[in-house]
Every structure is written in structure tokens, then in C-alpha cells.
Scaffold this active site. Structure first.
Site, PDB file in Angstrom:
ATOM      1  CE1 TYR A 190       6.875 -46.310  -6.831  1.00  0.00           C
ATOM      2  CE2 TYR A 190       8.546 -46.237  -5.116  1.00  0.00           C
ATOM      3  CZ  TYR A 190       7.905 -46.918  -6.130  1.00  0.00           C
ATOM      4  OH  TYR A 190       8.281 -48.192  -6.448  1.00  0.00           O
ATOM      5  CG  ASN A 195      14.343 -53.144  -3.380  1.00  0.00           C
ATOM      6  OD1 ASN A 195      14.258 -52.369  -4.336  1.00  0.00           O
ATOM      7  ND2 ASN A 195      13.507 -53.096  -2.349  1.00  0.00           N
ATOM      8  CD  GLU A 196      13.085 -48.862  -1.900  1.00  0.00           C
ATOM      9  OE1 GLU A 196      12.449 -49.208  -0.897  1.00  0.00           O
ATOM     10  OE2 GLU A 196      12.633 -48.094  -2.776  1.00  0.00           O
ATOM     11  CD  GLU A 211      11.229 -49.767  -6.389  1.00  0.00           C
ATOM     12  OE1 GLU A 211      10.406 -49.128  -5.699  1.00  0.00           O
ATOM     13  OE2 GLU A 211      11.832 -50.778  -5.982  1.00  0.00           O
ATOM     14  CD  GLN A 218       5.802 -53.300  -8.372  1.00  0.00           C
ATOM     15  OE1 GLN A 218       5.373 -54.383  -8.692  1.00  0.00           O
ATOM     16  NE2 GLN A 218       6.327 -53.084  -7.174  1.00  0.00           N
ATOM     17  CD  GLU A 276       8.067 -55.789  -4.697  1.00  0.00           C
ATOM     18  OE1 GLU A 276       8.090 -54.626  -5.140  1.00  0.00           O
ATOM     19  OE2 GLU A 276       8.369 -56.074  -3.528  1.00  0.00           O
ATOM     20  CG  ASN A 309      10.196 -53.143   0.047  1.00  0.00           C
ATOM     21  OD1 ASN A 309      11.250 -52.599  -0.268  1.00  0.00           O
ATOM     22  ND2 ASN A 309       9.153 -52.444   0.457  1.00  0.00           N
TER      23      ASN A 309
HETATM   24  O1  AHR Z   1       7.346 -50.661  -5.794  1.00  0.00           O
HETATM   25  C1  AHR Z   1       6.841 -50.905  -4.527  1.00  0.00           C
HETATM   26  C2  AHR Z   1       7.908 -50.863  -3.433  1.00  0.00           C
HETATM   27  O2  AHR Z   1       8.414 -49.570  -3.303  1.00  0.00           O
HETATM   28  C3  AHR Z   1       9.123 -51.717  -3.699  1.00  0.00           C
HETATM   29  O3  AHR Z   1       8.950 -53.018  -3.272  1.00  0.00           O
HETATM   30  C4  AHR Z   1      10.173 -51.041  -2.866  1.00  0.00           C
HETATM   31  O4  AHR Z   1      11.448 -51.207  -3.397  1.00  0.00           O
HETATM   32  C5  AHR Z   1       9.731 -49.599  -2.814  1.00  0.00           C
HETATM   33  O5  AHR Z   1       9.773 -49.089  -1.542  1.00  0.00           O
END
Ligand code: AHR
Length: 519
Positions: free
Chosen positions: A260, A188-189, A308, A367, A43, A88
Site C-alpha cells: 500500500y 492471508n499475511e 493487495e 479493494q 473483504e 485479515n
Molecule cells: O486490505 C485491507 C487489509 O490489508 C487486509 O485485510 C490485509 O490483508 C492487509 O493488511
């Protein structure tokens, strides 16, 4: 048997845990592992792009300004696909800013991360980087501030051979051949209130449907991923998925999931058990897809893109950048060094992805470079492998073929968040093409070795080729630029296989890769 009952702060299994029994049988098929399962993500965030993959002044830069050392590490990982440009970031990104002569590209405020985007790397540059890295691009379209028109123009720019406004623009920019991007994210999201252009589920579902139709009208060979929830903790989780799919089920191929793990220094037992929740997340979202499928009496199945996933350590410094008054260019963001414990957690997440390979077809470790990443660079200096590099490397290399459900009988430990959790987690992959079998296994016990006995059926004559182990006496040990090889895998694991009987000792808090083939 439940070992060490304990609450918050209990460490998994300090005492003698007793042994484990497993059964591996090539007939216990979960499903084919899609080659895109262990993809990754770059990103425009922090130093992922600038001084990460791209640093024209670096002594090891190639003719396009890409760091050769980083390209080499990405090639070593064998990354099949890389999601780009966000995240994001994509929700306020105009892809036209990033194409054409570099000196004519505008500097823009990046609203997602409060930084200054120079646009020195854009669509064509990234596709060229991907070609050099031997990977595919998974392109995300902006459905935050932009919409149907921008998305279909981007498909035309990337995939149409020529003779139209945007394909001719690509050719004028020096790229005669189309980039031929097969896999696309519809934003995205979009469920996240933090997202620029955030929408509710009905608004997003309708937009995703319209964008999907237009994008597939330009190139009917592409595959599309609609945004699922940003995580199972979202208040809209569940209704978001079904409402979005009510609108766009027929138009899309995958629904996304993100997760995450946030480490907790005083509760490693719960930290190491989080993939139990990830398994549940996957199964629940698959059910949601199937609910809409049934409602629509559709023959098509929408699969999952876990685009992700990672362990993420945040610091006050990271929040300071985003809350600051200035707009820095490519500041370090989310670059906390990973520990051995984090690497084991990443291994557990990878095990979960393999265990659900029948539904999860695409995955992106988020990432790849510098930002929440397995590869870290020093601007003007070397690049090194974080601890999490290794489990990712192993599943990327050996997690190809048919995922097998390993039957596990393991002692448990008790943790605050999830109750009783098995000390052993494992999955196997049968690579029929190369006539080999790999067992991926984690010993969650921080204090004790775990003996494993296995019944390995249906592969007569197989022996252990190697037993790779990632371990360290200090669970918080890290690799740094000064000490890049503190945590590295060794081949001294003791696994043995004779007459279909597998024995192995899994060291405390370890990631294990046991590779078997005909002797
Ligand atoms: O990977 C970092 C961020 O985490 C990404 O930009 C977003 O999609 C997520 O919240």
C-alpha cells in the site's frame, strides 16, 4: 538532467522539465498479460459487503439483495477475478457460518476488525454475486485459526460435483452446480503479528504444504497461492519467502506480495515515486522464488500474485473503530475519498504491474467497494466512482495482450526518499488480437507539462485513436457523492502518430492512455 534538487517537501519538476524520448517496439516483449492481472478484492471489512455489494433494502437491489448499481460499475470495470472473503478477516473465519438458510446463520465476533459479522453473505452468495458481476472468484482459505481440514472441505464444498458430505451440503443449500473456483489463497499475511493465528515461516510453510496437498487431492485442477511477506518493510522479509518456499515450493503455484502507498501531504515527490520501490520488490521476490527453484533443481517456476495493492489513507476514526469497546455491524472503515494525486499513484502502480507481467500473473486492487476502493456507495442512496476508478478501468480494458518494455529517456526530479526519479513513467501493451497498441504514461511533474517524442517501431500505418487524460488543476481534487464527477478523464489529449513518430504533451500530474491502431 536532474531538475529541482530538493529534499523533503520538494514538488517534482515545477520548472520547465525539457522533453522526453521513448521507443516502443512490439519486439521489446516483457510477457503475456495474464487475464487475472487486474483483479480486485472484497473483504468482510467495513461496508465492502454490507451496504456495499449487498443491501437487500436498497431501492436498486436485485432478487438476491445485491445492489444493481454496484454490479453495473463492477461490470464496467471488467474485473476479471475478485479475492474473497479476506484479508485479515479470513484468518478467524469459519466458512460454514456463511452457508445455508440466512436466518439460521450465526452472528460472530470478527476479531480482525473488531466488528460484528452477521454472515448474511457467505460463500454461495458471493459466488452468485460474482456470476452476476461477470467475474471469477479467488477464494481464500483460513490458515490462521483453521487449517488443512477446513480448507479441503471448502474445496469439496465449492468444486466437487456431488455425492460427498460437503458437495451434497452445497446442493442442499440450493447450488446444484459446483462453483468451479480455480484460484485459491493459502491464508492471508501469515507473517504479520496482527494476523489471528500468526505463524513463523517454518510453521506456515509446513502448514501451507499440507493444506495444498489436501486441497489439490480434492481438485487437482486448482491453483494455489502461498503467502509471501505483507510488505517489504517486514523484518522477516526475504527469509520468510525462502523458508516458506523451502517447505511448499512443489505444492504451490504463486507467492503473494502486498503493498500500500500511504500518501504524505508534505512530500508528494516521494509519494509519487513509490512504485520505483514496488518494481524492486517484485524483482526481489521473483529472485527469491528462483533461488529456491535452483536449490531444489526444480523445473517448475513459481510466479507472483500481487493480491493487495492500492493507495491507503487512514484516519483516526478508523483506528477508533478497531480500538473501541463495542462491536459495530458493518461500520464505515477506510473510506477516505481519493484525490487526483492518488489516482496518478494507482496508475503508476498499474504500470509497474504491467512492466513485470512476465512474473506477476495475478493482481488484486485492494479493494473494490467502499473500503479502500474505487467504488463508493451511500447506504440507501447512489454509488459513485472515486478518482482511482479511472486508471483501474483503463488498464483493465486496454492492458490486455503483450506487455512491452518502453525505453524511456526522461528528465528527473529529486525526492527525499528515493533520490533522482524520472518525471515520466510508461509502459505499453500490444493487443495482437485486436491489432492495437496502448501506451500508459504518467507525468509525475506537479507543475509542468512534459513533451514526449516517441519512436514507435514495427507497426506501420498506426495512428492515434484517442489520448485519454486524467488531470485536474488541484492535485487534491476528489470525487464525492455530492460532486461525483470532479475528476473524470477527457479525450482532449494531443497525442499524434505519423510515420512512426509519436508526439504528445502530458499535462502536469496526469495519467495518460494513448491508444493506437491501424488508420
Ligand atoms: O486490505 C485491507 C487489509 O490489508 C487486509 O485485510 C490485509 O490483508 C492487509 O493488511
Amino acid at each position: 538532467m536532474v531538475k529541482r534538487p530538493g529534499g523533503r517537501g520538494a514538488t517534482p519538476g515545477d520548472g520547465d522539465p525539457g522533453g522526453c524520448r521513448i521507443i516502443i517496439d512490439p519486439e521489446f516483449r516483457v510477457g503475456e498479460v495474464d487475464p487475472r492481472l487486474f483483479g480486485s478484492f472484497i473483504e468482510h471489512l467495513g461496508r465492502a459487503v454490507y451496504t456495499g455489494i449487498y443491501e437487500p433494502d436498497h431501492p436498486d437491489a436485485d432478487d438476491q439483495g445485491f445492489r444493481r448499481d454496484v454490479l453495473g460499475l463492477v461490470r464496467q470495470l471488467g474485473v476479471p477475478i475478485v479475492r474473497y472473503p479476506g484479508g485479515n478477516f479470513v484468518s478467524a473465519y469459519d466458512w460454514l457460518d456463511g452457508v445455508g438458510p440466512r436466518d439460521a446463520r450465526p452472528k460472530r465476533l470478527d476479531l480482525a476488525w473488531h466488528t460484528l459479522e452477521t454472515n448474511q453473505v457467505g460463500t454461495d452468495d458471493f459466488c452468485e454475486w460474482a456470476r452476476r458481476a461477470g467475474t471469477e472468484v479467488m477464494m481464500a482459505a483460513n490458515l490462521g485459526t483453521a487449517g488443512v481440514d477446513s480448507a479441503r472441505n471448502l474445496v469439496e464444498y465449492c468444486n466437487h460435483p456431488g455425492g460427498s458430505r460437503y458437495s451434497d451440503l452445497r446442493i442442499a443449500n440450493g447450488r446444484t452446480e459446483p462453483h468451479a473456483i480455480k484460484t485459491w489463497c493459502l491464508g492471508n499475511e501469515m507473517d504479520g503479528p496482527w494476523q489471528v493465528g500468526h505463524k513463523n515461516a517454518a510453521e506456515y510453510g509446513a502448514l501451507a504444504s499440507n493444506a495444498a496437498k489436501a486441497m489439490k487431492a480434492v481438485d487437482r485442477t486448482i491453483e494455489l497461492i502461498a503467502c509471501g511477506s505483507s510488505g517489504a518493510q517486514m523484518s522477516t522479509y526475504g527469509t520468510w519467502e525462502t523458508t516458506v518456499l523451502d517447505h511448499c515450493y512443489d505444492d504451490v503455484d504463486y507467492l503473494s506480495l502486498h503493498t500500500y502507498f500511504f500518501p504524505s501531504s508534505d512530500d508528494p515527490g516521494s509519494f509519487l515515486a513509490q512504485n520505483v520501490e514496488m518494481d524492486d520488490f517484485i524483482r526481489s521476490v521473483a529472485s527469491m522464488c528462483d533461488t529456491v527453484r535452483a536449490r531444489k533443481r526444480s523445473k517448475k517456476r513459481v510466479h507472483l500474485s500481487f493480491d493487495e495493492w492500492n493507495v491507503w489513507r487512514m484516519t483516526d476514526g478508523d483506528f477508533a473503530v478497531m480500538g473501541g469497546e463495542d462491536w459495530p455491524e458493518a461500520p464505515p472503515l477506510y473510506e477516505q475519498p481519493y484525490t487526483l494525486e492518488d489516482a496518478v499513484a494507482v496508475g503508476l502502480m498499474a504500470i509497474t504491474l504491467l512492466r513485470n507481467a512476465d512474473r506477476v500473473k495475478i493482481g488484486c486492487l485492494a479493494q473494490l467497494v467502499n473500503t479502500i476502493a474505487p467504488i463508493t456507495t451511500v447506504a440507501g442512496g447512489p454509488a459513485h466512482r472515486q478518482t482511482i476508478f479511472y486508471p483501474y478501468l483503463h488498464v483493465s480494458r486496454y492492458g490486455r495482450g503483450t506487455a512491452l518494455d518502453v525505453q524511456v529517456r526522461s528528465p528527473h526530479y529529486e525526492c527525499a526518499k528515493f533520490g533522482a526519479v524520472p518525471l515520466l513513467d510508461a509502459v505499453a501493451v500490444n493487443d495482437e488480437e485486436h491489432d492495437s497498441l496502448t501506451l500508459f504514461a504518467v507525468n509525475r511533474s506537479i507543475g509542468a507539462m512534459l513533451p514526449v517524442e516517441g519512436d514507435v517501431r514495427g507497426v506501420p500505418g498506426y495512428q492515434v485513436l484517442e489520448h485519454l487524460v486524467l488531470e485536474h488543476e488541484d492535485r487534491l481534487a476528489q470525487n464525492t457523492a455530492e460532486h461525483p464527477d470532479t475528476v473524470v478523464p477527457h479525450r482532449l489529449g494531443d497525442a499524434a502518430l505519423a510515420g512512426g513518430r509519436l508526439t504528445a504533451s502530458l499535462p502536469p500530474l496526469s495519467w495518460n492512455v494513448i491508444r493506437m491502431a491501424r488508420g
